[in-house]
Design a protein around this motif. Structure first.
Motif, mmCIF file in Angstrom:
data_model
loop_
_atom_site.group_PDB
_atom_site.id
_atom_site.type_symbol
_atom_site.label_atom_id
_atom_site.label_comp_id
_atom_site.label_asym_id
_atom_site.label_seq_id
_atom_site.Cartn_x
_atom_site.Cartn_y
_atom_site.Cartn_z
ATOM 1 N N MET A 159 0.828 -1.216 0.000
ATOM 2 C CA MET A 159 0.000 0.000 0.000
ATOM 3 C C MET A 159 0.863 1.268 0.000
ATOM 4 O O MET A 159 0.507 2.266 -0.612
ATOM 5 C CB MET A 159 -0.935 0.010 1.210
ATOM 6 N N PHE A 160 1.998 1.219 0.698
ATOM 7 C CA PHE A 160 2.899 2.367 0.719
ATOM 8 C C PHE A 160 3.392 2.685 -0.690
ATOM 9 O O PHE A 160 3.402 3.839 -1.101
ATOM 10 C CB PHE A 160 4.083 2.088 1.653
ATOM 11 N N HIS A 165 4.560 5.606 -4.611
ATOM 12 C CA HIS A 165 5.392 5.153 -5.735
ATOM 13 C C HIS A 165 6.858 4.960 -5.328
ATOM 14 O O HIS A 165 7.753 4.991 -6.168
ATOM 15 C CB HIS A 165 5.283 6.081 -6.938
ATOM 16 N N PHE A 166 7.120 4.803 -4.032
ATOM 17 C CA PHE A 166 8.443 4.476 -3.503
ATOM 18 C C PHE A 166 8.353 3.131 -2.793
ATOM 19 O O PHE A 166 7.332 2.799 -2.203
ATOM 20 C CB PHE A 166 8.924 5.528 -2.490
ATOM 21 N N ASP A 167 9.453 2.378 -2.830
ATOM 22 C CA ASP A 167 9.490 1.123 -2.081
ATOM 23 C C ASP A 167 9.471 1.413 -0.583
ATOM 24 O O ASP A 167 10.052 2.391 -0.123
ATOM 25 C CB ASP A 167 10.758 0.339 -2.404
ATOM 26 N N CYS A 168 8.820 0.542 0.166
ATOM 27 C CA CYS A 168 8.868 0.643 1.630
ATOM 28 C C CYS A 168 10.017 -0.246 2.129
ATOM 29 O O CYS A 168 10.577 -1.023 1.354
ATOM 30 C CB CYS A 168 7.537 0.209 2.236
ATOM 31 N N PRO A 169 10.372 -0.145 3.403
ATOM 32 C CA PRO A 169 11.456 -0.993 3.912
ATOM 33 C C PRO A 169 11.155 -2.487 3.842
ATOM 34 O O PRO A 169 12.068 -3.299 3.902
ATOM 35 C CB PRO A 169 11.614 -0.533 5.368
ATOM 36 N N TYR A 198 20.461 1.782 0.846
ATOM 37 C CA TYR A 198 21.188 1.386 -0.364
ATOM 38 C C TYR A 198 20.238 1.297 -1.569
ATOM 39 O O TYR A 198 20.575 1.736 -2.663
ATOM 40 C CB TYR A 198 21.889 0.053 -0.134
ATOM 41 N N LYS A 199 19.046 0.731 -1.350
ATOM 42 C CA LYS A 199 18.062 0.614 -2.433
ATOM 43 C C LYS A 199 17.619 1.984 -2.932
ATOM 44 O O LYS A 199 17.494 2.201 -4.134
ATOM 45 C CB LYS A 199 16.844 -0.178 -1.947
#
Length: 104
Positions: free
Chosen positions: A20-21, A26-30, A98-99
């Motif tokens: 959902m994040f 539109h960014f990856d979550c941890p 890093y990602k």
């Protein structure tokens, strides 16, 4: 040769939960990549699983130790669990940074 445990991997691949994040920002979550990393680990591809989500194997080991601690009550088990949580959180944080850095 790939290892399929009762064809669970194909079911898991078809029923992954959406992030959902990521859908909103539109960014990856941890936590993005943990499901795919787990599926790769079940298939036996440890290297790809590690590159997908580096904290997955330490998290699995931490949960296994947690179960042992609850059942056997080791003398320093609580301290080991605290250090394990900090270690896993550190891996998640470093791999997330890093990602983000390498994606831009």
């Amino acid at each position: 040769m790939t290892f399929y445990f009762l064809n669970i991997t194909s079911w898991l691949e078809a029923h992954q939960l959406p992030c959902m994040f990521k859908a909103v920002t539109h960014f990856d979550c941890p936590g993005c990549g943990i499901q795919r990393g787990f599926i790769l680990l079940i298939k036996g591809d440890v290297a790809s699983s590690f590159s997908m989500y580096p904290a997955l194997i330490p998290i699995i080991l931490l949960f296994a130790f947690l179960i042992l601690q609850v059942t056997m009550k080791f003398k320093n088990g609580a301290s080991i669990l605290k250090l394990g949580y900090i270690f896993c959180a550190g891996i998640i944080l470093v791999s997330y940074i890093y990602k983000i850095i390498t994606k831009t």
